[in-house]
Design a protein around this motif. Structure first.
Motif, PDB file in Angstrom:
ATOM      1  N   UNK A 138       0.812  -1.218   0.000  1.00 25.93           N
ATOM      2  CA  UNK A 138       0.000   0.000   0.000  1.00 25.93           C
ATOM      3  C   UNK A 138       0.846   1.269   0.000  1.00 25.93           C
ATOM      4  N   UNK A 139       2.024   1.195   0.623  1.00 24.09           N
ATOM      5  CA  UNK A 139       2.901   2.363   0.686  1.00 24.09           C
ATOM      6  C   UNK A 139       4.342   1.899   0.822  1.00 24.09           C
ATOM      7  N   UNK A 140       5.258   2.612   0.152  1.00 24.82           N
ATOM      8  CA  UNK A 140       6.694   2.357   0.278  1.00 24.82           C
ATOM      9  C   UNK A 140       7.396   3.713   0.398  1.00 24.82           C
ATOM     10  N   UNK A 141       8.323   3.825   1.340  1.00 29.12           N
ATOM     11  CA  UNK A 141       9.122   5.038   1.465  1.00 29.12           C
ATOM     12  C   UNK A 141      10.487   4.786   0.830  1.00 29.12           C
ATOM     13  N   UNK A 142      10.818   5.552  -0.193  1.00 28.63           N
ATOM     14  CA  UNK A 142      12.098   5.414  -0.877  1.00 28.63           C
ATOM     15  C   UNK A 142      12.957   6.638  -0.605  1.00 28.63           C
ATOM     16  N   UNK A 288       9.557   2.468  21.785  1.00 32.21           N
ATOM     17  CA  UNK A 288       9.908   3.060  20.492  1.00 32.21           C
ATOM     18  C   UNK A 288      10.217   1.980  19.461  1.00 32.21           C
ATOM     19  N   UNK A 289      10.939   0.950  19.876  1.00 36.22           N
ATOM     20  CA  UNK A 289      11.267  -0.140  18.958  1.00 36.22           C
ATOM     21  C   UNK A 289      10.027  -0.913  18.528  1.00 36.22           C
ATOM     22  N   UNK A 290       9.016  -0.934  19.402  1.00 36.44           N
ATOM     23  CA  UNK A 290       7.763  -1.598  19.049  1.00 36.44           C
ATOM     24  C   UNK A 290       7.073  -0.876  17.894  1.00 36.44           C
ATOM     25  N   UNK A 291       7.318   0.426  17.776  1.00 36.96           N
ATOM     26  CA  UNK A 291       6.735   1.214  16.690  1.00 36.96           C
ATOM     27  C   UNK A 291       7.589   1.208  15.433  1.00 36.96           C
ATOM     28  N   UNK A 292       8.860   0.902  15.566  1.00 33.55           N
ATOM     29  CA  UNK A 292       9.836   1.041  14.480  1.00 33.55           C
ATOM     30  C   UNK A 292       9.882  -0.204  13.598  1.00 33.55           C
ATOM     31  N   UNK A 293       9.977  -0.027  12.247  1.00 30.43           N
ATOM     32  CA  UNK A 293       9.852   1.237  11.523  1.00 30.43           C
ATOM     33  C   UNK A 293       8.389   1.557  11.239  1.00 30.43           C
ATOM     34  N   UNK A 294       8.011   2.805  11.362  1.00 26.95           N
ATOM     35  CA  UNK A 294       6.638   3.199  11.101  1.00 26.95           C
ATOM     36  C   UNK A 294       6.410   3.303   9.591  1.00 26.95           C
ATOM     37  N   UNK A 295       5.145   3.333   9.173  1.00 29.41           N
ATOM     38  CA  UNK A 295       4.860   3.548   7.747  1.00 29.41           C
ATOM     39  C   UNK A 295       5.417   4.869   7.227  1.00 29.41           C
ATOM     40  N   UNK A 296       5.728   5.812   8.115  1.00 25.73           N
ATOM     41  CA  UNK A 296       6.264   7.117   7.691  1.00 25.73           C
ATOM     42  C   UNK A 296       7.659   6.993   7.102  1.00 25.73           C
ATOM     43  N   UNK A 302       4.473  -3.496   6.762  1.00 23.87           N
ATOM     44  CA  UNK A 302       5.859  -3.212   7.131  1.00 23.87           C
ATOM     45  C   UNK A 302       6.843  -4.214   6.553  1.00 23.87           C
ATOM     46  N   UNK A 303       6.598  -5.499   6.752  1.00 21.42           N
ATOM     47  CA  UNK A 303       7.559  -6.525   6.327  1.00 21.42           C
ATOM     48  C   UNK A 303       7.783  -6.488   4.825  1.00 21.42           C
ATOM     49  N   UNK A 304       6.713  -6.369   4.056  1.00 23.28           N
ATOM     50  CA  UNK A 304       6.829  -6.328   2.597  1.00 23.28           C
ATOM     51  C   UNK A 304       7.533  -5.066   2.134  1.00 23.28           C
ATOM     52  N   UNK A 305       7.170  -3.922   2.742  1.00 23.06           N
ATOM     53  CA  UNK A 305       7.795  -2.661   2.354  1.00 23.06           C
ATOM     54  C   UNK A 305       9.277  -2.646   2.684  1.00 23.06           C
ATOM     55  N   UNK A 306       9.637  -3.137   3.879  1.00 20.70           N
ATOM     56  CA  UNK A 306      11.049  -3.166   4.271  1.00 20.70           C
ATOM     57  C   UNK A 306      11.858  -4.015   3.306  1.00 20.70           C
TER      58      UNK A 306
END
Length: 384
Positions: A138-142, A288-296, A302-306
């Protein structure tokens, strides 16, 4: 002592260091100079690094230091080594911008090298859009990175003080990492703060460049706020924070609609999450690590985007889009997203910037957004 660790083994060696670390939040400035322990290790698995953190705090206290602090930089990919710096004490003061701080740092550029060329970045954006069209993501940060080589070395503390003067409303940081390198920056994004049982997060997603024209900025703010694409991107981040933090809270609240946060170079959609933590909630770093990495900074899911980022971005982000901040021995602390940042290595500085790609994104526009975001760090240096 310096502790270097990996998943296979740990090696201990004696080494006294005196490397300053600084973190300037909006309500206080923290500085620490007497470095006692430095740990380089992956943050996964969590058990190993939590044991190391507890052991270091206990050892420092046993030496008679009652007020130790951890100031750390965690990478985007937590299977890579992060840097955990333990100081025997720290100074915590109210924000004050000295007139002695330089407005800019004079320098002469010798060489500039792009680690990610525009054509390669835009190709990766198209691959991301193709993945979205097939419903894989749905979203990827490049992101991209550029190295600047100057004719002289720069004092890390001078860079930090200039950042504070130029970006008084940001979370400014200077953290020593490997081999006398430092990461530095002026992050606008609070990933998480914990003070006793109070927790807060201020995620950002969706942005426009800031102009010197008040009229243009007003237009950009309206455009950003009304943009379906940016509001959609922002909602990914908010839903993720609420989902991951609410289970640790006995009560919480979140912004019903985003506001506009203004930095020295950018306009961002901004929301706030606040909560009262349960008695058994983790410390600030683990939250903080529980939130990391955020969709931002990564994407959704998350797993697919990373994995897409690791496969297609074309360089190693390492600390960029990770997290950095501080935590005391009681588990209180502040952690921000490592954006608007650079890596200082003698007379070379590597700068980074990223953009969120969602359905409807335009590759050329996203590249220009990364260029605009990089300007925060470039403003530190005055070309001669």
């Amino acid at each position: 002592m310096t502790i270097k660790a990996s998943s296979a083994h740990q090696r201990l060696r004696s080494h006294h260091q005196d490397q300053i670390a600084c973190f300037a939040g909006k309500n206080h400035h923290i500085s620490a100079r007497h470095l006692i322990h430095k740990i380089h290790m992956p943050i996964n698995p969590h058990t190993a690094y939590n044991q190391q953190i507890a052991r270091c705090f206990n050892n420092i206290k046993a030496q008679g230091h009652s007020n130790p602090i951890l100031i750390a930089a965690i990478p985007f990919d937590t299977t890579q080594n992060g840097t955990l710096n333990f100081y025997s004490d720290f100074d915590k003061t109210t924000p004050a911008i000295s007139h002695n701080y330089p407005s800019h740092i004079p320098t002469t550029l010798v060489h500039k090298k792009a680690l990610v060329e525009r054509q390669a970045f835009e190709h990766s954006v198209q691959l991301a859009l193709n993945a979205m069209a097939s419903d894989k993501i749905q979203k990827i940060v490049l992101s991209q990175a550029t190295e600047y080589k100057f004719n002289q070395q720069h004092n890390p503390e001078h860079i930090f003080n200039t950042l504070v003067k130029q970006n008084p409303d940001a979370y400014n940081f200077l953290i020593p990492i490997e081999e006398n390198q430092y990461i530095f920056g002026a992050s606008p994004e609070l990933l998480l703060s914990r003070q006793q049982q109070q927790v807060r997060s201020n995620p950002l997603a969706g942005s426009r460049p800031r102009s010197s024209s008040a009229t243009q900025n007003s237009h950009s703010e309206t455009e950003l706020y009304q943009s379906a694409k940016d509001r959609h991107e922002h909602q990914f981040v908010i839903d993720n924070i609420r989902h991951k933090l609410s289970s640790y809270c006995s009560q919480f609240s979140a912004s019903e609609t985003p506001e506009i946060l203004t930095t020295s170079t950018m306009l961002h959609l901004s929301s706030v999450f606040q909560g009262q933590l349960k008695d058994n909630a983790p410390d600030a770093l683990n939250l903080a690590l529980h939130l990391h990495p955020t969709p931002a900074v990564c994407g959704t899911p998350t797993t697919t985007a990373r994995q897409f980022i690791l496969n297609h971005e074309g360089y190693n982000r390492h600390y960029y889009s990770g997290l950095n901040g501080w935590m005391d021995a009681n588990g209180n602390g502040e952690w921000v997203v490592t954006i608007r940042n650079g890596l200082l290595n003698h007379n070379t500085i590597r700068l980074y910037a990223g953009a969120g790609i969602v359905a409807g994104s335009d590759a050329a526009t996203e590249w220009l957004e990364t260029e605009a975001k990089m300007q925060t760090m470039l403003n530190v240096f005055q070309q001669q």
